[in-house]
Design a protein around this motif. Structure first.
Motif, PDB file in Angstrom:
ATOM      1  N   TYR A 228       0.829  -1.208   0.000  1.00 35.10           N
ATOM      2  CA  TYR A 228       0.000   0.000   0.000  1.00 35.10           C
ATOM      3  C   TYR A 228       0.865   1.260   0.000  1.00 35.10           C
ATOM      4  CZ  TYR A 228      -4.090  -2.894   0.941  1.00 35.10           C
ATOM      5  OH  TYR A 228      -5.102  -3.817   0.854  1.00 35.10           O
ATOM      6  N   SER A 229       2.038   1.159  -0.589  1.00 34.01           N
ATOM      7  CA  SER A 229       2.937   2.313  -0.682  1.00 34.01           C
ATOM      8  C   SER A 229       3.606   2.307  -2.046  1.00 34.01           C
ATOM      9  CB  SER A 229       4.002   2.247   0.430  1.00 34.01           C
ATOM     10  OG  SER A 229       4.901   3.330   0.335  1.00 34.01           O
ATOM     11  N   CYS A 230       3.579   3.444  -2.726  1.00 35.77           N
ATOM     12  CA  CYS A 230       4.154   3.544  -4.068  1.00 35.77           C
ATOM     13  C   CYS A 230       5.642   3.878  -3.975  1.00 35.77           C
ATOM     14  CB  CYS A 230       3.420   4.617  -4.873  1.00 35.77           C
ATOM     15  SG  CYS A 230       4.105   4.864  -6.531  1.00 35.77           S
ATOM     16  N   PRO A 231       6.512   3.050  -4.550  1.00 32.03           N
ATOM     17  CA  PRO A 231       7.948   3.345  -4.489  1.00 32.03           C
ATOM     18  C   PRO A 231       8.370   4.539  -5.335  1.00 32.03           C
ATOM     19  CG  PRO A 231       7.532   1.422  -5.868  1.00 32.03           C
ATOM     20  CD  PRO A 231       6.231   1.785  -5.248  1.00 32.03           C
ATOM     21  N   VAL A 232       7.545   4.927  -6.291  1.00 34.30           N
ATOM     22  CA  VAL A 232       7.867   6.089  -7.123  1.00 34.30           C
ATOM     23  C   VAL A 232       7.466   7.379  -6.404  1.00 34.30           C
ATOM     24  CG1 VAL A 232       7.457   7.227  -9.334  1.00 34.30           C
ATOM     25  CG2 VAL A 232       7.591   4.731  -9.223  1.00 34.30           C
ATOM     26  N   CYS A 233       6.264   7.410  -5.876  1.00 36.29           N
ATOM     27  CA  CYS A 233       5.800   8.608  -5.164  1.00 36.29           C
ATOM     28  C   CYS A 233       6.548   8.826  -3.859  1.00 36.29           C
ATOM     29  CB  CYS A 233       4.309   8.495  -4.873  1.00 36.29           C
ATOM     30  SG  CYS A 233       3.254   8.445  -6.345  1.00 36.29           S
ATOM     31  N   GLN A 234       6.902   7.705  -3.176  1.00 32.97           N
ATOM     32  CA  GLN A 234       7.641   7.778  -1.911  1.00 32.97           C
ATOM     33  C   GLN A 234       6.955   8.716  -0.908  1.00 32.97           C
ATOM     34  OE1 GLN A 234      11.705   8.751  -2.862  1.00 32.97           O
ATOM     35  NE2 GLN A 234      12.152   6.697  -3.606  1.00 32.97           N
ATOM     36  N   ASP A 235       5.692   8.452  -0.675  1.00 34.44           N
ATOM     37  CA  ASP A 235       4.885   9.194   0.309  1.00 34.44           C
ATOM     38  C   ASP A 235       4.701  10.673  -0.038  1.00 34.44           C
ATOM     39  OD1 ASP A 235       4.617   6.872   1.789  1.00 34.44           O
ATOM     40  OD2 ASP A 235       6.415   7.269   2.965  1.00 34.44           O
ATOM     41  N   ASN A 236       5.060  11.061  -1.252  1.00 34.69           N
ATOM     42  CA  ASN A 236       4.810  12.430  -1.718  1.00 34.69           C
ATOM     43  C   ASN A 236       3.812  12.352  -2.864  1.00 34.69           C
ATOM     44  OD1 ASN A 236       4.940  15.190  -2.189  1.00 34.69           O
ATOM     45  ND2 ASN A 236       6.807  15.040  -3.424  1.00 34.69           N
ATOM     46  N   TYR A 237       2.546  12.201  -2.510  1.00 37.94           N
ATOM     47  CA  TYR A 237       1.521  11.914  -3.498  1.00 37.94           C
ATOM     48  C   TYR A 237       0.965  13.219  -4.072  1.00 37.94           C
ATOM     49  CZ  TYR A 237       1.900   7.356  -1.345  1.00 37.94           C
ATOM     50  OH  TYR A 237       2.386   6.166  -0.868  1.00 37.94           O
ATOM     51  N   LYS A 238       1.372  13.530  -5.301  1.00 35.75           N
ATOM     52  CA  LYS A 238       0.909  14.751  -5.954  1.00 35.75           C
ATOM     53  C   LYS A 238      -0.378  14.530  -6.743  1.00 35.75           C
ATOM     54  CE  LYS A 238       5.486  16.869  -6.319  1.00 35.75           C
ATOM     55  NZ  LYS A 238       6.484  17.495  -7.219  1.00 35.75           N
ATOM     56  N   THR A 239      -0.648  13.274  -7.105  1.00 37.05           N
ATOM     57  CA  THR A 239      -1.868  12.930  -7.836  1.00 37.05           C
ATOM     58  C   THR A 239      -2.539  11.755  -7.153  1.00 37.05           C
ATOM     59  OG1 THR A 239      -0.956  13.673  -9.951  1.00 37.05           O
ATOM     60  CG2 THR A 239      -2.833  12.168 -10.035  1.00 37.05           C
ATOM     61  N   LEU A 515      -3.350  17.220  -7.610  1.00 32.86           N
ATOM     62  CA  LEU A 515      -4.411  16.800  -8.529  1.00 32.86           C
ATOM     63  C   LEU A 515      -5.251  15.719  -7.862  1.00 32.86           C
ATOM     64  CD1 LEU A 515      -5.782  16.888 -11.282  1.00 32.86           C
ATOM     65  CD2 LEU A 515      -4.103  15.241 -12.120  1.00 32.86           C
ATOM     66  N   VAL A 516      -6.549  15.973  -7.753  1.00 34.27           N
ATOM     67  CA  VAL A 516      -7.490  15.018  -7.170  1.00 34.27           C
ATOM     68  C   VAL A 516      -8.497  14.643  -8.254  1.00 34.27           C
ATOM     69  CG1 VAL A 516      -9.244  14.619  -5.416  1.00 34.27           C
ATOM     70  CG2 VAL A 516      -7.228  16.016  -4.871  1.00 34.27           C
ATOM     71  N   VAL A 517      -8.513  13.371  -8.643  1.00 32.10           N
ATOM     72  CA  VAL A 517      -9.415  12.871  -9.684  1.00 32.10           C
ATOM     73  C   VAL A 517     -10.489  12.019  -9.015  1.00 32.10           C
ATOM     74  CG1 VAL A 517      -9.608  11.548 -11.815  1.00 32.10           C
ATOM     75  CG2 VAL A 517      -7.541  12.875 -11.359  1.00 32.10           C
ATOM     76  N   TYR A 518     -11.736  12.399  -9.247  1.00 28.90           N
ATOM     77  CA  TYR A 518     -12.865  11.748  -8.568  1.00 28.90           C
ATOM     78  C   TYR A 518     -14.093  11.940  -9.435  1.00 28.90           C
ATOM     79  CZ  TYR A 518     -16.370  11.016  -4.819  1.00 28.90           C
ATOM     80  OH  TYR A 518     -17.423  10.576  -4.066  1.00 28.90           O
ATOM     81  N   ASP A 519     -14.984  10.956  -9.458  1.00 23.95           N
ATOM     82  CA  ASP A 519     -16.146  11.075 -10.336  1.00 23.95           C
ATOM     83  C   ASP A 519     -17.120  12.167  -9.896  1.00 23.95           C
ATOM     84  OD1 ASP A 519     -17.255   9.926  -8.122  1.00 23.95           O
ATOM     85  OD2 ASP A 519     -18.123   8.194  -9.135  1.00 23.95           O
ATOM     86  N   ASN A 520     -16.988  12.634  -8.664  1.00 24.70           N
ATOM     87  CA  ASN A 520     -17.844  13.700  -8.160  1.00 24.70           C
ATOM     88  C   ASN A 520     -16.983  14.872  -7.678  1.00 24.70           C
ATOM     89  OD1 ASN A 520     -20.376  14.749  -7.696  1.00 24.70           O
ATOM     90  ND2 ASN A 520     -20.600  13.846  -5.676  1.00 24.70           N
ATOM     91  N   ALA A 521     -15.914  15.154  -8.436  1.00 17.03           N
ATOM     92  CA  ALA A 521     -14.943  16.166  -8.025  1.00 17.03           C
ATOM     93  C   ALA A 521     -15.557  17.551  -7.915  1.00 17.03           C
ATOM     94  CB  ALA A 521     -13.775  16.189  -9.010  1.00 17.03           C
ATOM     95  N   LYS A 537      -5.946  25.095  -1.614  1.00 18.39           N
ATOM     96  CA  LYS A 537      -5.579  26.232  -2.466  1.00 18.39           C
ATOM     97  C   LYS A 537      -4.593  25.848  -3.564  1.00 18.39           C
ATOM     98  CE  LYS A 537      -1.850  28.020   0.504  1.00 18.39           C
ATOM     99  NZ  LYS A 537      -0.775  27.945  -0.502  1.00 18.39           N
ATOM    100  N   ASP A 538      -3.811  24.805  -3.363  1.00 15.15           N
ATOM    101  CA  ASP A 538      -2.846  24.366  -4.371  1.00 15.15           C
ATOM    102  C   ASP A 538      -3.300  23.113  -5.108  1.00 15.15           C
ATOM    103  OD1 ASP A 538      -1.026  26.440  -3.713  1.00 15.15           O
ATOM    104  OD2 ASP A 538      -0.285  25.269  -2.011  1.00 15.15           O
ATOM    105  N   SER A 539      -4.557  22.761  -4.982  1.00 14.50           N
ATOM    106  CA  SER A 539      -5.066  21.501  -5.550  1.00 14.50           C
ATOM    107  C   SER A 539      -6.108  21.780  -6.624  1.00 14.50           C
ATOM    108  CB  SER A 539      -5.689  20.632  -4.444  1.00 14.50           C
ATOM    109  OG  SER A 539      -4.774  20.425  -3.384  1.00 14.50           O
ATOM    110  N   ARG A 540      -6.045  20.966  -7.666  1.00 11.99           N
ATOM    111  CA  ARG A 540      -7.053  21.034  -8.728  1.00 11.99           C
ATOM    112  C   ARG A 540      -7.893  19.760  -8.668  1.00 11.99           C
ATOM    113  NH1 ARG A 540      -7.810  24.127 -13.111  1.00 11.99           N
ATOM    114  NH2 ARG A 540      -5.762  25.092 -13.006  1.00 11.99           N
ATOM    115  N   PHE A 541      -9.198  19.913  -8.745  1.00 13.77           N
ATOM    116  CA  PHE A 541     -10.133  18.795  -8.675  1.00 13.77           C
ATOM    117  C   PHE A 541     -10.717  18.561 -10.070  1.00 13.77           C
ATOM    118  CE2 PHE A 541      -9.656  20.249  -4.443  1.00 13.77           C
ATOM    119  CZ  PHE A 541      -9.930  19.185  -3.598  1.00 13.77           C
TER     120      PHE A 541
END
Length: 615
Positions: A228-239, A515-521, A537-541
């Motif tokens: 349950y941890s992405c080795p590429v993102c390394q706990d810095n999840y931008k998307t 970036l937050v992608v959601y069907d009801n963004a 303030k720094d996030s796009r939905f």
């Protein structure tokens, strides 16, 4: 007592049932009397009744427990694979072919030798075959009996029967890769036994197999957190990509615990007039009419009057359209008018950040002229403000009558998002329905002014309709990084709402993902702006590609495909995984809560492990 009649009411598993009446619980007077009695808080013994009403399993868990205690590695070690594949055929047997287990052993750690006593033969189930086995008791004169574990022989000891690990591994592999149910697997397995001339009376029953599978999965030794941890993102999840699915267990297993939100927060959110560019509803209605059809002279006069009072930045564009009428050349401006007249936040069209600030400075320096001749500015315009990029592309230049609108949008978006930060210290415990092994809680969700009102459902024009099963909980809400690794999930015991993703984002991320992608963004964005604009303030939905066609009332600013930098993003990550989860609905939905979670965790872990290996 109802009409001088007595009733016997049973309270169990979160429900009441009257044994004296044939009417339904909602019509029984005895049940109604007891409910009113409880609400009044009168009498003794109410604590036990209220505890029974909290719910729980209607039937106790009577599954058989395994005698085996040794942990079982999920991946067989390389040095034991040959032994594993041949262990069943190398068991010691007596003259009748009965397998002898625990026949010889080392001395007890206390130094005494074991007394070995044979027991009654029990069935040992292996791949496509079955044999009788005698498990010998080893008794130390000083320490007593030492139970046979079976782990070293790759056998799960269930007391009255034994199952070889290869059978249980085969089911787990089928479950993870093809969503095979226990019932289908045991039907095929018993067919193999029948082909091998094993009598039907010796076949492995579903109940026995189910108990063995649960015990086997409890003993599996694997690092779930690693999956349950992405080795590429390394706990810095931008998307992040998120979605809910209707996979759920029975309501009788629901915890029915009211979530705690912690600290009370005052005066933090943005109001409707602060978010929406054209906040005056009658003016918005007239703008929609103008953008789609012709307006009467009276409507045109009323529109100009309202624009002068509430939105003067619209006047240059309105006068040009009303003077020249609806022509092909003016169609891009009608599209702009249609977008800004929608009841959505201005920051969904222009989202202030450092790149947008650079863009605005560059446009101001050019006085909004000859923009098409500056590739760097056009690139930022395409990636940050696609609505105006399309306008410039269609018109060949940045129309001067649209300049006041662009400036008003930018300022409105800044005013919406530039709210002071505030802190909600962590005071509430982990919600029992959440599983995010690498994302511990960092703060409370908080209780906001907006939580005290019921305005969320009427603040925007876009609605999401949902149905639910009458006897199952609504489902599971999953969270993924942009690379497809599942970061965790939350059990939804109430109907899915945007509060679920908002609570996850605000309590588990130090900073909201970019970036937050959601069907009801669209609704999630408004929900967050009403509570904590500074956090987002720094996030796009954005709405994922699959569901965007259903968002006819939303601003194009929520359209994922409008932003060229997201062309390679798989926005159906959550939807694709949820489609696989739905295939298991027939089996998992009627498991106990613990067994449901055990299978769900293992499935999502396995899927993520396959992705991680390809990175």
């Amino acid at each position: 007592m109802e009409n001088n009649s007595y009733g016997i009411v049973r309270v169990h598993a979160g429900a009441m049932r009257c044994h004296m009446c044939t009417r339904s619980p909602t019509q029984c007077g005895h049940i109604k009397f007891l409910q009113e009695y409880i609400r009044a808080g009168a009498g003794d013994g109410l604590a036990e009744v209220e505890e029974a009403l909290k719910g729980g399993a209607a039937f106790p868990d009577v599954r058989k427990k395994a005698h085996s205690r040794q942990m079982i590695p999920f991946h067989i070690p390389d040095n034991k694979r040959v032994q594993y594949s041949t262990s069943f055929f190398k068991f010691e047997r007596n003259a009748e072919g009965v397998i002898l287990l625990n026949y010889q052993g080392q001395d007890c750690p206390c130094g005494n030798g074991f007394i070995v006593i044979p027991t009654q033969a029990i069935p040992l189930y292996a791949m496509a075959t079955m044999a009788k086995a005698i498990v010998h008791q080893q008794i130390c004169p000083a320490c007593g009996e030492r139970s046979y574990d079976g782990g070293e022989d790759f056998v799960l000891h269930m007391g009255t029967y034994l199952v070889h690990h290869e059978v249980l591994r085969d089911y787990v592999y089928h479950f993870l890769n093809s969503s095979t149910t226990m019932y289908n697997f045991i039907e095929v397995y018993n067919t193999h036994l029948a082909d091998g001339a094993i009598p039907e009376c010796l076949h492995l029953s579903y109940r026995r197999f189910r108990d063995a599978v649960i015990c086997f999965m409890e003993l599996l030794q694997l690092d779930l957190a690693e999956g349950y941890s992405c080795p590429v993102c390394q706990d810095n999840y931008k998307t992040v990509v998120m979605d809910g699915t209707s996979l759920g267990y029975h309501q009788r297993h629901a915890i029915k615990r009211v979530p705690q939100h912690g600290t009370r927060v005052l005066h933090t959110g943005s109001s409707h007039s602060e978010r929406v560019l054209v906040s005056h509803a009658p003016l918005r209605k007239l703008l929609v009419t103008l953008s789609t059809n012709a307006v009467t002279p009276a409507e045109a006069a009323e529109m100009v009057k309202l624009a002068q009072q509430h939105s003067p930045f619209l006047l240059p564009l309105l006068r040009g359209i009303l003077t020249e009428g609806r022509t092909q050349e003016k169609e891009p401006q009608h599209s702009l008018l249609r977008e800004i007249s929608k009841n959505t936040p201005a920051c969904s069209i222009i989202h202030p950040n450092t790149r947008v600030d650079t863009l605005v400075q560059g446009l101001e320096a050019l006085n909004y002229r000859d923009v098409e001749g500056h590739p760097c500015l056009m690139k930022i315009l395409a990636e940050e403000c696609p609505l105006f990029f399309d306008l410039v592309g269609a018109m060949g230049t940045f129309p001067q009558e649209a300049v006041p609108i662009f400036q008003a949008l930018y300022q409105k978006a800044r005013d919406t998002l530039m709210k002071p930060p505030f802190h909600t210290p962590l005071t509430v415990p982990e919600h029992p329905g959440d599983y995010f092994p690498n994302m511990p809680l960092v703060r409370d969700r908080g209780i906001f002014d907006a939580d005290m009102s019921r305005e969320d459902s009427r603040l925007i024009d876009c609605k999401k309709m949902a149905t639910r099963h009458p006897s199952l909980i609504p489902g599971v809400f999953t969270l993924f990084c942009g690379h497809g690794v599942c970061l965790g999930f939350a059990i939804m015991e109430q109907v899915e709402s945007v509060d679920v993703p908002f609570r996850i984002l605000r309590t588990r991320f130090q900073k909201c993902p970019e970036l937050v992608v959601y069907d009801n963004a669209c609704q999630l964005h408004t929900y967050a702006l009403r509570r904590d604009p500074h956090f987002v303030k720094d996030s796009r939905f954005l709405v994922d590609r699959l569901h965007w066609r259903n968002h006819s009332g939303c601003s194009e600013g929520y359209n994922l495909d409008a932003y060229p930098q997201n062309v390679c993003l798989n926005s159906q990550l959550a939807e694709q995984t949820n489609a696989l989860l739905k295939k298991m609905k027939g089996q998992l939905s009627y498991m106990s809560r613990d067994n449901f979670l055990r299978h769900l965790k293992l499935f999502l872990w396995s899927k993520s492990q396959k992705l991680i290996k390809k990175m």
